[in-house]
Design an enzyme around this catalytic site. Structure first.
Site, PDB file in Angstrom:
ATOM      1  CE1 TYR A   1     -12.260  -0.699   3.071  1.00 21.14           C
ATOM      2  CE2 TYR A   1     -13.443  -2.758   3.302  1.00 21.14           C
ATOM      3  CZ  TYR A   1     -12.338  -1.990   3.562  1.00 21.14           C
ATOM      4  OH  TYR A   1     -11.304  -2.520   4.297  1.00 21.14           O
TER       5      TYR A   1
ATOM      6  CE  LYS B   1       0.344 -12.821  -2.067  1.00 24.29           C
ATOM      7  NZ  LYS B   1       0.077 -13.350  -0.711  1.00 24.29           N
TER       8      LYS B   1
ATOM      9  CG  HIS C   1      -8.996 -11.228  -2.471  1.00 20.98           C
ATOM     10  ND1 HIS C   1      -7.862 -11.826  -2.978  1.00 20.98           N
ATOM     11  CD2 HIS C   1      -8.546 -10.299  -1.568  1.00 20.98           C
ATOM     12  CE1 HIS C   1      -6.797 -11.297  -2.417  1.00 20.98           C
ATOM     13  NE2 HIS C   1      -7.195 -10.381  -1.553  1.00 20.98           N
TER      14      HIS C   1
ATOM     15  CE1 TYR D   1      11.046 -13.603   2.471  1.00 17.93           C
ATOM     16  CE2 TYR D   1      13.267 -13.506   1.568  1.00 17.93           C
ATOM     17  CZ  TYR D   1      11.920 -13.218   1.471  1.00 17.93           C
ATOM     18  OH  TYR D   1      11.446 -12.556   0.367  1.00 17.93           O
TER      19      TYR D   1
ATOM     20  NE  ARG E   1       7.217  -4.001  -2.432  1.00 16.26           N
ATOM     21  CZ  ARG E   1       7.738  -5.145  -2.881  1.00 16.26           C
ATOM     22  NH1 ARG E   1       7.327  -6.296  -2.381  1.00 16.26           N
ATOM     23  NH2 ARG E   1       8.644  -5.142  -3.842  1.00 16.26           N
TER      24      ARG E   1
ATOM     25  CB  ALA F   1      -2.165  -0.412  -0.065  1.00 12.60           C
TER      26      ALA F   1
END
Length: 322
Positions: free
Chosen positions: A55, A94, A76, A231, A17, A14
């Protein structure tokens, strides 16, 4: 009017990006941020010149039209549901939820309330995958027979949320959704799990790597993911005439020039693109003019992804997240 977005959670993604993308686009603005730590929330708020709160306070704000939710996957469902009940559109990282029962409940709630609920698989907004899908549909590869894909990242520091089973950590939830969603995107939603193998760390109680085979309508997808490997994020689509290989598939930098190499030496052309900006812009556009039919289709695909995650757990003998 600009979409006023509240950021529910001060995760690194957050701050680095999504927040900058929300601030950069004319159609969005960061209205407020909420964090468990008042100090962390205040730091984030200073970076984006917005209000800081908790929140519940963020969801009660009248100056927040939509919520971006970068919390761990195990949270989530709870907070996406709370945001929808508060009348906010939601962009959630996601996967939508770790399990399909939760995903279906959220999808039904969003549709019933006429709200946009989007799952933030940002790679789907990069044009390189659109080019590959069009090549598949146009028969450039011949009849498509298989997809091979891998997404692996190096080990994370001890204490990382990906190692916490209470937050639905593990390689399947964090990484496996990417190649699974890619397979849906390129090969269609009729895929089923043919087999899976998941390797679990007995000390941490989360899976660290997996291999999944999907099949459907004459095609197979061999998918690999590893939390603690070198990676790697790439895929190859093979047809009966030729194949195409895509490097830097899931997390390309904004200035990366895609290399879509065909097996006969030719290349498919795709421009560099900032997929973060593209994903945020698509969400803002959907919120500006909600379309129930469009959102129903998108949510159905997100729910199907979670159904495949459930099926992989069953085949791989890994328990569902707590």
């Amino acid at each position: 009017m600009s979409l006023r977005v509240g950021v529910l959670g001060c995760a690194d993604i957050a701050l680095r990006r999504i927040g900058p993308a929300l601030a950069a686009l004319p159609e969005t603005t960061v209205a407020a941020v909420a964090g468990r730590s008042p100090g962390r929330a205040a730091e984030f708020a200073r970076a984006f010149d917005c209000a800081a709160t908790d929140y519940s306070g963020l969801l009660a704000r009248d100056d927040v039209d939509a919520v971006y939710l970068p919390l761990p996957p195990g949270l989530h469902f709870t907070w996406t549901r709370a945001a929808l009940l508060a009348g906010k559109h939601v962009l959630v990282e996601k996967p939508l939820t770790p399990t399909s029962a939760e995903a279906r409940e959220l999808a039904d709630l969003a549709l019933a309330r006429g709200l946009v609920l989007r799952e933030n698989f940002m790679f789907l907004h990069h044009r390189q995958h659109h080019v590959v899908r069009q090549a598949v549909r146009d028969g450039v590869l011949g009849a498509v027979r298989s997809l091979s894909a891998e997404f692996s990242i190096p080990p994370r520091p001890d204490g990382d949320i990906r190692y916490d089973p209470a937050l639905a950590g593990g390689a399947l939830v964090d990484l496996g959704g990417y190649p699974i969603r890619l397979a849906q995107y390129l090969l269609g939603d009729g895929l089923t799990v043919l087999g899976a193998e998941l390797t679990t760390d007995p000390d941490r109680g989360v899976d660290l790597r997996g291999v999944v085979t999907l099949a459907g309508d004459g095609v197979t997808a061999d998918l690999r993911f590893h939390l603690g490997g070198a990676y790697t994020n790439e895929y190859t689509v093979a047809g009966d005439r030729r194949s195409v290989h895509v490097a830097r598939a899931f997390t390309p930098p904004a200035d990366f020039e895609p290399e879509l190499r065909l097996s006969d030496g030719e290349r498919l052309v795709a421009p560099a693109q900032d997929q973060v900006l593209a994903a945020v812009a698509a969400f803002a556009s959907a919120c500006a003019a909600p379309n129930a039919r469009r959102e129903r289709g998108r949510l159905a695909r997100s729910v199907r992804t979670t159904e495949l995650l459930d099926a992989v757990r069953g085949a791989g003998l890994t328990p569902a997240p707590r």
